[in-house]
Motif scaffolding. Structure first.
Motif, PDB file in Angstrom:
ATOM      1  N   GLN A   1     -13.326  -7.370  48.430  1.00 59.63           N
ATOM      2  CA  GLN A   1     -12.581  -8.491  47.889  1.00 59.63           C
ATOM      3  C   GLN A   1     -11.525  -8.009  46.906  1.00 59.63           C
ATOM      4  O   GLN A   1     -11.745  -7.050  46.160  1.00 59.63           O
ATOM      5  N   PRO A   2     -10.363  -8.671  46.876  1.00 54.39           N
ATOM      6  CA  PRO A   2      -9.343  -8.302  45.897  1.00 54.39           C
ATOM      7  C   PRO A   2      -9.884  -8.482  44.491  1.00 54.39           C
ATOM      8  O   PRO A   2     -10.664  -9.377  44.208  1.00 54.39           O
ATOM      9  N   GLY A   3      -9.450  -7.652  43.596  1.00 53.11           N
ATOM     10  CA  GLY A   3      -9.875  -7.760  42.216  1.00 53.11           C
ATOM     11  C   GLY A   3      -9.482  -6.527  41.452  1.00 53.11           C
ATOM     12  O   GLY A   3      -8.879  -5.608  41.991  1.00 53.11           O
ATOM     13  N   PRO A   4      -9.822  -6.459  40.144  1.00 56.35           N
ATOM     14  CA  PRO A   4      -9.454  -5.305  39.340  1.00 56.35           C
ATOM     15  C   PRO A   4     -10.055  -4.030  39.912  1.00 56.35           C
ATOM     16  O   PRO A   4     -11.206  -3.975  40.313  1.00 56.35           O
ATOM     17  N   ARG A   5      -9.267  -2.984  39.933  1.00 56.48           N
ATOM     18  CA  ARG A   5      -9.707  -1.702  40.457  1.00 56.48           C
ATOM     19  C   ARG A   5      -9.429  -0.616  39.432  1.00 56.48           C
ATOM     20  O   ARG A   5      -8.864  -0.851  38.369  1.00 56.48           O
ATOM     21  N   SER A   6      -9.806   0.613  39.778  1.00 59.45           N
ATOM     22  CA  SER A   6      -9.523   1.736  38.899  1.00 59.45           C
ATOM     23  C   SER A   6      -8.023   1.907  38.747  1.00 59.45           C
ATOM     24  O   SER A   6      -7.240   1.486  39.577  1.00 59.45           O
ATOM     25  N   SER A   7      -7.626   2.547  37.676  1.00 62.42           N
ATOM     26  CA  SER A   7      -6.213   2.642  37.327  1.00 62.42           C
ATOM     27  C   SER A   7      -5.409   3.377  38.380  1.00 62.42           C
ATOM     28  O   SER A   7      -5.844   4.374  38.927  1.00 62.42           O
ATOM     29  N   GLY A   8      -4.222   2.852  38.652  1.00 61.73           N
ATOM     30  CA  GLY A   8      -3.289   3.529  39.535  1.00 61.73           C
ATOM     31  C   GLY A   8      -2.120   4.087  38.743  1.00 61.73           C
ATOM     32  O   GLY A   8      -1.025   4.223  39.271  1.00 61.73           O
ATOM     33  N   SER A   9      -2.343   4.387  37.451  1.00 66.11           N
ATOM     34  CA  SER A   9      -1.273   4.835  36.583  1.00 66.11           C
ATOM     35  C   SER A   9      -0.831   6.247  36.949  1.00 66.11           C
ATOM     36  O   SER A   9      -1.482   6.963  37.705  1.00 66.11           O
ATOM     37  N   TRP A  10       0.313   6.620  36.377  1.00 69.15           N
ATOM     38  CA  TRP A  10       0.823   7.980  36.566  1.00 69.15           C
ATOM     39  C   TRP A  10      -0.241   8.997  36.136  1.00 69.15           C
ATOM     40  O   TRP A  10      -0.504   9.978  36.836  1.00 69.15           O
ATOM     41  N   ARG A  11      -0.853   8.758  34.983  1.00 69.14           N
ATOM     42  CA  ARG A  11      -1.845   9.703  34.469  1.00 69.14           C
ATOM     43  C   ARG A  11      -3.042   9.799  35.397  1.00 69.14           C
ATOM     44  O   ARG A  11      -3.541  10.903  35.668  1.00 69.14           O
ATOM     45  N   ALA A  12      -3.514   8.658  35.888  1.00 73.57           N
ATOM     46  CA  ALA A  12      -4.664   8.677  36.797  1.00 73.57           C
ATOM     47  C   ALA A  12      -4.334   9.424  38.079  1.00 73.57           C
ATOM     48  O   ALA A  12      -5.138  10.225  38.573  1.00 73.57           O
ATOM     49  N   GLY A  13      -3.139   9.172  38.612  1.00 74.68           N
ATOM     50  CA  GLY A  13      -2.738   9.876  39.823  1.00 74.68           C
ATOM     51  C   GLY A  13      -2.625  11.364  39.600  1.00 74.68           C
ATOM     52  O   GLY A  13      -3.068  12.170  40.429  1.00 74.68           O
ATOM     53  N   TRP A  14      -2.038  11.765  38.468  1.00 70.66           N
ATOM     54  CA  TRP A  14      -1.885  13.180  38.166  1.00 70.66           C
ATOM     55  C   TRP A  14      -3.241  13.858  37.998  1.00 70.66           C
ATOM     56  O   TRP A  14      -3.459  14.985  38.460  1.00 70.66           O
ATOM     57  N   GLN A  15      -4.181  13.190  37.340  1.00 71.12           N
ATOM     58  CA  GLN A  15      -5.494  13.786  37.147  1.00 71.12           C
ATOM     59  C   GLN A  15      -6.198  14.027  38.475  1.00 71.12           C
ATOM     60  O   GLN A  15      -6.872  15.044  38.665  1.00 71.12           O
ATOM     61  N   ILE A  16      -6.032  13.098  39.410  1.00 73.75           N
ATOM     62  CA  ILE A  16      -6.635  13.278  40.730  1.00 73.75           C
ATOM     63  C   ILE A  16      -5.980  14.443  41.457  1.00 73.75           C
ATOM     64  O   ILE A  16      -6.657  15.325  41.999  1.00 73.75           O
ATOM     65  N   VAL A  17      -4.662  14.459  41.472  1.00 73.22           N
ATOM     66  CA  VAL A  17      -3.939  15.520  42.184  1.00 73.22           C
ATOM     67  C   VAL A  17      -4.209  16.874  41.549  1.00 73.22           C
ATOM     68  O   VAL A  17      -4.431  17.878  42.246  1.00 73.22           O
TER      69      VAL A  17
ATOM     70  N   THR B   1     -10.784  11.592  48.776  1.00 70.49           N
ATOM     71  CA  THR B   1     -11.668  10.520  49.208  1.00 70.49           C
ATOM     72  C   THR B   1     -10.883   9.213  49.220  1.00 70.49           C
ATOM     73  O   THR B   1      -9.848   9.086  48.537  1.00 70.49           O
ATOM     74  N   PRO B   2     -11.348   8.210  49.977  1.00 62.30           N
ATOM     75  CA  PRO B   2     -10.622   6.931  50.006  1.00 62.30           C
ATOM     76  C   PRO B   2     -10.392   6.335  48.630  1.00 62.30           C
ATOM     77  O   PRO B   2      -9.325   5.754  48.374  1.00 62.30           O
ATOM     78  N   ALA B   3     -11.350   6.475  47.718  1.00 64.56           N
ATOM     79  CA  ALA B   3     -11.198   5.896  46.384  1.00 64.56           C
ATOM     80  C   ALA B   3     -10.117   6.591  45.563  1.00 64.56           C
ATOM     81  O   ALA B   3      -9.553   6.002  44.637  1.00 64.56           O
ATOM     82  N   GLN B   4      -9.823   7.844  45.896  1.00 62.03           N
ATOM     83  CA  GLN B   4      -8.832   8.608  45.134  1.00 62.03           C
ATOM     84  C   GLN B   4      -7.417   8.478  45.697  1.00 62.03           C
ATOM     85  O   GLN B   4      -6.446   8.818  45.020  1.00 62.03           O
ATOM     86  N   ARG B   5      -7.290   7.989  46.912  1.00 57.44           N
ATOM     87  CA  ARG B   5      -6.014   8.108  47.616  1.00 57.44           C
ATOM     88  C   ARG B   5      -4.895   7.262  47.029  1.00 57.44           C
ATOM     89  O   ARG B   5      -3.772   7.749  46.860  1.00 57.44           O
ATOM     90  N   VAL B   6      -5.151   6.006  46.723  1.00 58.47           N
ATOM     91  CA  VAL B   6      -4.065   5.116  46.322  1.00 58.47           C
ATOM     92  C   VAL B   6      -3.397   5.576  45.020  1.00 58.47           C
ATOM     93  O   VAL B   6      -2.168   5.639  44.948  1.00 58.47           O
ATOM     94  N   PRO B   7      -4.163   5.897  43.952  1.00 54.02           N
ATOM     95  CA  PRO B   7      -3.477   6.412  42.751  1.00 54.02           C
ATOM     96  C   PRO B   7      -2.693   7.690  43.027  1.00 54.02           C
ATOM     97  O   PRO B   7      -1.576   7.856  42.524  1.00 54.02           O
ATOM     98  N   ALA B   8      -3.269   8.585  43.838  1.00 45.90           N
ATOM     99  CA  ALA B   8      -2.570   9.832  44.160  1.00 45.90           C
ATOM    100  C   ALA B   8      -1.322   9.567  44.992  1.00 45.90           C
ATOM    101  O   ALA B   8      -0.297  10.237  44.831  1.00 45.90           O
ATOM    102  N   GLN B   9      -1.387   8.590  45.893  1.00 46.26           N
ATOM    103  CA  GLN B   9      -0.225   8.245  46.705  1.00 46.26           C
ATOM    104  C   GLN B   9       0.906   7.698  45.842  1.00 46.26           C
ATOM    105  O   GLN B   9       2.084   8.038  46.042  1.00 46.26           O
ATOM    106  N   GLY B  10       0.574   6.836  44.889  1.00 46.20           N
ATOM    107  CA  GLY B  10       1.602   6.321  43.984  1.00 46.20           C
ATOM    108  C   GLY B  10       2.234   7.439  43.175  1.00 46.20           C
ATOM    109  O   GLY B  10       3.458   7.478  42.995  1.00 46.20           O
ATOM    110  N   PHE B  11       1.408   8.361  42.695  1.00 42.56           N
ATOM    111  CA  PHE B  11       1.931   9.512  41.951  1.00 42.56           C
ATOM    112  C   PHE B  11       2.840  10.365  42.829  1.00 42.56           C
ATOM    113  O   PHE B  11       3.911  10.805  42.409  1.00 42.56           O
ATOM    114  N   SER B  12       2.427  10.581  44.079  1.00 42.86           N
ATOM    115  CA  SER B  12       3.232  11.381  45.003  1.00 42.86           C
ATOM    116  C   SER B  12       4.578  10.721  45.281  1.00 42.86           C
ATOM    117  O   SER B  12       5.627  11.388  45.267  1.00 42.86           O
TER     118      SER B  12
END
Length: 421
Positions: A214-230, A360-371
């Motif tokens: 269901q749509p709702g609040p998710r983990s951060s997709g911020s620049w910092r979150a994406g960078w930490q994953i990458v 992993t699927p949970a990591q992809r969206v923040p990393a994609q935004g950072f990319s």
């Protein structure tokens, strides 16, 4: 059976078609902006020093909104994120029409910034199509969505003539007309996504993974979150490095080639032969970027994403060698621009696929935004630096710097275990 759980088999072909068709229409906006941007910038500012400002605003709009759009995708799903981005881009075209009508230069830049969201949507769409893609077809599905941009990218600049006719019918300035056509295209693209991108691929992916769909609040997709994953995944880091380097090299060399050819084509400067040659070369370059992207997707799935990225880097190096070593030989420069497009295509399609497959699927969206943000900023830096570098050390110097960037990215890639599997 839960429809989300059967989505990879039943919904993926429809998702590919929906995103591909939407890309064709949404791509119209950037084409018109690029075709008229420099002309309008000079007209409204009164100075040629501002000629590149619209393209810069467009690129910065893409870079600045890639991460907010990924945050919206995390919170509400891909469908909401993509339609919202296109709606903002439509508002941007309205501002550009207003700028033409009122002569307001600031309004022109604000409109170009918002139109940049259409590019951010196009970038996110290539990742959206991988949410439910089978691993063995991930590269091909992604490449089909990239390929669809070709039609919009080619059609956009050609809307200037029909747009002028439309403007005449409406009684508005001729240069405003193409933006109305662009707006209509983006409205159609947004409607296609809103109506037919079902199930939402990101939400369906969560259901498959046992997450809350269901749509709702998710983990951060911020620049910092994406960078930490990458940063924590060497393969993802290599993928982002490759995509950003390929984009910076492509933009820098491509943006200065028309000026270089005008100076050294062997014809009268600005004459019809020179202009035709420049147009032909850039057309072949764009074809290299997009037309063969399905082939790059097939190679990605067959050879592996890491090896295909390396192949793209090799092609980019060959392009820089041709343009740098034979700058006064126009057939060599034209061949170099074709290779530049092909190398960019291979590196972008395979690099994006490598990023997805390394997380992993949970990591992809923040990393994609950072990319996406990093890629756009790299392109903006390449565009901004190309002019001064051209003035200092010439076209050969730009090619040499491009070759050095490719070499640095290649060294990073060669350290990845995925390359040696």
């Amino acid at each position: 059976m839960n429809t989300a759980l059967s989505a990879p088999r039943t919904a993926q072909p429809r998702i590919v078609r929906t995103l591909s068709i939407a890309q064709i229409f949404s791509g119209l906006g950037n084409g018109s902006t690029l075709a008229l941007g420099s002309i309008l910038a000079v007209d409204l500012s009164g100075s040629e020093a501002w000629a590149g400002s619209v393209n810069t605003a467009l690129t910065l709009g893409t870079a600045a909104t890639a991460i907010p759009l990924s945050q919206l995708a995390l919170a509400r799903g891909r469908r909401i994120a993509l339609t919202t981005g296109l709606a903002a881009a439509v508002a941007g075209t309205a501002l550009m029409v207003g700028a033409v009508a009122t002569g307001a230069f600031v309004l022109l830049l604000a409109g170009a910034f918002l139109v940049g969201l259409a590019s951010a949507v196009n970038l996110q769409a290539r990742f959206a199509v991988t949410d439910l893609a089978e691993p063995a077809r991930r590269g091909r599905d992604l490449s089909l969505v990239v390929w669809a941009i070709t039609l919009g990218a080619v059609a956009g600049p050609n809307m200037v003539g029909p747009g002028a006719v439309l403007a005449g019918w409406l009684g508005i300035p001729a240069q405003a007309g193409p933006f109305l056509i662009s707006a209509a295209g983006m409205v159609v693209g947004a409607a296609i996504v809103a109506l037919f991108l079902r199930p939402d691929p990101l939400l369906a992916r969560r259901a498959l993974d046992g997450d809350d769909p269901q749509p709702g609040p998710r983990s951060s997709g911020s620049w910092r979150a994406g960078w930490q994953i990458v940063r924590g995944h060497p393969t993802a880091r290599g993928a982002v490095t490759a995509v950003a380097a390929a984009h910076a090299v492509m933009v820098a060399v491509m943006s200065m080639t028309p000026l270089h050819m005008q100076h050294h084509a062997g014809h009268a400067a600005g004459g019809p032969d020179t202009i035709a040659l420049i147009g032909f070369t850039i057309s072949l370059h764009i074809a290299g970027m997009y037309a063969l992207s399905p082939l790059m997707g097939w190679l990605t799935d067959r050879l592996g994403a890491a090896r295909t990225v390396l192949t793209g880097m090799g092609v980019l190096a060959a392009a820089a060698a041709l343009t740098g070593l034979l700058p006064r030989h126009m057939p060599a420069v034209t061949a170099g621009l074709i290779l530049l497009g092909l190398g960019w295509s291979a590196a972008t399609v395979a690099g994006s696929t490598l990023l997805v497959s390394s997380l992993t699927p949970a990591q992809r969206v923040p990393a994609q935004g950072f990319s996406d943000a990093t890629m756009s900023l790299a392109g903006a830096a390449g565009s901004a630096a190309a002019g001064p570098v051209m003035g200092l050390i010439g076209y050969t110097g730009i090619s040499a710097i491009a070759a050095a960037l490719v070499a640095a990215a290649t060294v990073t890639l060669l350290r990845l275990p995925a390359v040696h599997r």
